[in-house]
Design an enzyme around this catalytic site. Structure first.
Site, PDB file in Angstrom:
ATOM      1  N   THR A 261      -1.473  24.491  10.676  1.00  0.00           N
ATOM      2  CA  THR A 261      -1.187  25.904  10.956  1.00  0.00           C
ATOM      3  C   THR A 261      -0.567  26.599   9.748  1.00  0.00           C
ATOM      4  OG1 THR A 261      -0.770  25.253  13.238  1.00  0.00           O
ATOM      5  CG2 THR A 261      -0.112  27.481  12.639  1.00  0.00           C
TER       6      THR A 261
ATOM      7  N   GLU B  17      -7.758  20.871  17.702  1.00  0.00           N
ATOM      8  CA  GLU B  17      -7.043  21.748  18.635  1.00  0.00           C
ATOM      9  C   GLU B  17      -7.098  21.229  20.072  1.00  0.00           C
ATOM     10  OE1 GLU B  17      -4.461  24.183  17.639  1.00  0.00           O
ATOM     11  OE2 GLU B  17      -6.159  24.268  16.272  1.00  0.00           O
TER      12      GLU B  17
HETATM   13  N1  GLY Z   1      -1.940  24.210  17.111  1.00  0.00           N
HETATM   14  C1  GLY Z   1      -0.694  24.833  17.148  1.00  0.00           C
HETATM   15  C2  GLY Z   1      -0.604  25.885  18.196  1.00  0.00           C
HETATM   16  O1  GLY Z   1      -1.601  26.506  18.502  1.00  0.00           O
HETATM   17  O2  GLY Z   1       0.435  26.120  18.727  1.00  0.00           O
END
Ligand code: GLY
Length: 572
Positions: A382, A419
């Site tokens: 991220t 994800e």
């Molecule tokens: N993959 C981190 C989030 O979406 O919170």
């Protein structure tokens, strides 16, 4: 102001006492700068520069945010890129509108609630569950569609011009950053299994070229996102996902859609806070925490143990709500109004303000609501960046491939996300960030997993005052909120606010995390223990980028990239 001075002197004290391991950061100008016209704050200097270049060429905040995202995907493939997804919150100065674009990855159509239940032999290396590594871990990417949507709706330049800086970096190469190198080291055993990543020299300072990604960027510039969602690049991507054991199809790519959603917002502490709606639970957590805090500590709290304590308490309830109620808003109905009802906030504020640390279960207040059946899907590492342009437009974008290097394989030279690990798993198992989700967040066809990403814009008197957001899993929202409060309530500059020590509490586990990289002064830690908290050290609480828009005739833009990740802003 008094509180700010005390806090900053605590930070300096911690630094001068050598308490910050390795003294790898400070509030120095390297990571924060003031600009008078336009600014970009990303967590990599080359990416900030790519955005600034596009602004200087006549682009606006949307163009620059897209250019920054594309450059980030080249120079820090551990954190984000075309194989991932994200959220963008965009303020358009012309009509004062705020638009939220959801380009989060979604599950392939063949996904189901039990797909990660089986326990088999695990490959070598860290984060090696099937939802974290390999083909099944990869959601259908949203980033290419998100970039195109941002530019189509708000931008001024052609995609070709926006892609140019990223393409140059991919073709000519760039110096590997410390942050990328560290992540490469941690995941080395898995990167060596991939045909593209195994060839990378990830020593700090080594020049890395990305010819395979350059080909994709050229195709994207010429044909737009459809080259990924229905063209040759997409075909190669799907073939790779399936070779790695995944179930994604070309139709999953073809059917992917960006969603425009109403952002969540609240008024607190004299500001209008606008942030991410579901499928993020991050924005909701911040909104509820701010409302609780206003009641629990008053409208002008000083920065000290009582505020830190109340803040930690204020997060426990929203994280419980997340576990019980959150899921993809396209597929489940969320009782947002009930969860944010004044009576509920008041009950939680009474607990948060009574001066003792409560077990998380004390904050469990089920919402009365009619559980409606799920709606039918509509053919259903991220990084955060902020851009403010000279017209006053603001882009707050958080983008991700989830864990470092996503699912740790490439498709068409693109690092694929993992994800799918943000979905819940049966049996109450936690994900990589220790989050236990509920049934509503189990994997399902074309479903988006719940996120913590919280791109935020805070306004005062109708004008943006702060752009802020973070990377760092479940810690994204608590870090974003603390930095925003540091600037808006405690009088710090963006640079000071981002560098200051942070805490984190997510209800479960019941410990209060305190950074080792920027330790909270010992007397504050002792005071929090005295209030009943159990302290657990953690390396860092997320990585925050922010731009503060000063309300002075000069309209200075104070931009900061988090020293914890080594970024640097750019602008003029
Ligand atoms: N993959 C981190 C989030 O979406 O919170």
């Amino acid at each position: 102001m008094r509180a700010m001075k005390r806090w900053v002197s605590m930070v300096s004290w911690a630094v001068s006492a050598g308490l910050i391991a390795g003294l790898t950061f400070s509030t120095s100008s390297e990571h924060s700068s003031a600009f008078s016209a336009e600014a970009v704050a990303a967590d990599h200097f080359e990416a900030s520069r790519a955005g600034a270049e596009v602004l200087a060429a006549g682009g606006n905040a949307a163009d620059a945010a897209a250019a920054t995202m594309l450059a980030l995907g080249v120079v820090n493939p551990a954190s984000s890129g075309l194989g991932g997804g994200g959220f963008a919150l965009y303020y358009r100065a012309e009509d004062h509108s705020l638009t939220f674009l959801d380009f989060r990855e979604r599950a392939p159509r063949a996904a189901d609630a039990k797909m990660f239940d089986a326990e088999g032999a695990r490959p070598r290396g860290p984060a090696n569950a099937p939802s974290q590594l390999g083909g099944l871990a990869a959601g259908v990417p949203g980033e290419p569609a998100g970039i195109e949507a941002l530019v189509d709706r708000f931008g001024k330049l052609q995609l070709r011009e926006i892609i140019a800086p990223a393409l140059r970096l991919a073709e000519k190469g760039f110096a590997v950053s410390e942050a990328l190198s560290k992540m490469g080291e941690a995941f080395d055993v898995q990167l060596r299994e991939d045909t593209v990543m195994s060839k990378w020299d990830l020593r700090p300072g080594a020049v890395l070229k990305r010819p395979a990604l350059a080909r994709v960027l050229r195709a994207f510039a010429e044909e737009g996102a459809r080259v990924i969602y229905g063209g040759i690049i997409g075909q190669e991507m799907v073939a790779s996902v399936r070779e790695h054991g995944g179930v994604m199809t070309l139709n999953d790519l073809y059917a992917y859609r960006v969603r425009t959603r109403e952002p969540l917002e609240t008024n607190a502490f004299g500001y209008r806070w606008v942030t991410a709606p579901p499928p993020s639970a991050g924005g909701f957590t911040m909104i509820q925490s701010l409302s609780i805090l206003e009641l629990a500590v008053g409208e002008a709290p000083e920065l000290g143990a009582p505020l830190l304590h109340a803040m930690a308490e204020s997060w426990k309830g929203p994280f419980l709500d997340r576990q019980r109620y959150f899921g993809d808003p396209d597929q489940v109905i969320l009782p947002i109004e009930g969860m944010l009802s004044p009576a509920r906030i008041e009950k939680r504020a009474t607990l948060a303000g009574d001066g003792v640390a409560h077990p998380t279960s004390d904050y469990d207040l089920p919402v009365e609501w009619k559980r409606r059946p799920a709606t039918t899907p509509d053919n259903a590492g991220t990084s955060h960046l902020c851009v403010v342009d000279s017209e006053g437009n603001v882009a707050s974008v958080t983008t991700t491939v989830n864990l470092p290097f996503g699912a740790r394989f490439t498709g068409a030279g693109i690092v694929m996300n993992d994800e799918m690990d943000d979905f819940s798993r049966g049996g109450g198992k936690a994900n990589a960030f220790g989050l236990v989700g509920g049934d509503r967040n189990l994997p399902g066809p074309w479903k988006r997993p719940v996120s913590t990403m919280s791109p935020t814009i805070v306004l005062q008197g109708g004008e943006p005052a702060l752009c802020v957001g973070a990377s760092g899993g479940s810690r994204i929202v608590t870090a974003t909120q603390q930095v925003a409060m540091n600037v808006l309530l405690h009088g710090m500059t963006a640079g000071e606010a981002v560098a200051a020590p942070r805490i984190h509490h997510q209800g479960i586990p019941g410990t209060l995390r305190v950074e080792t990289v920027a330790p909270l002064p010992r007397e504050l830690q002792d005071a929090l223990v005295g209030l009943g908290h159990t302290i657990e050290p953690i390396h860092n609480v997320a990585n925050v980028q922010a731009i503060q828009i000063e309300r002075s005739p000069e309209r200075l833009l104070r931009a900061a990239s988090d020293p914890r990740k080594g970024g640097r802003p750019a602008g003029r």
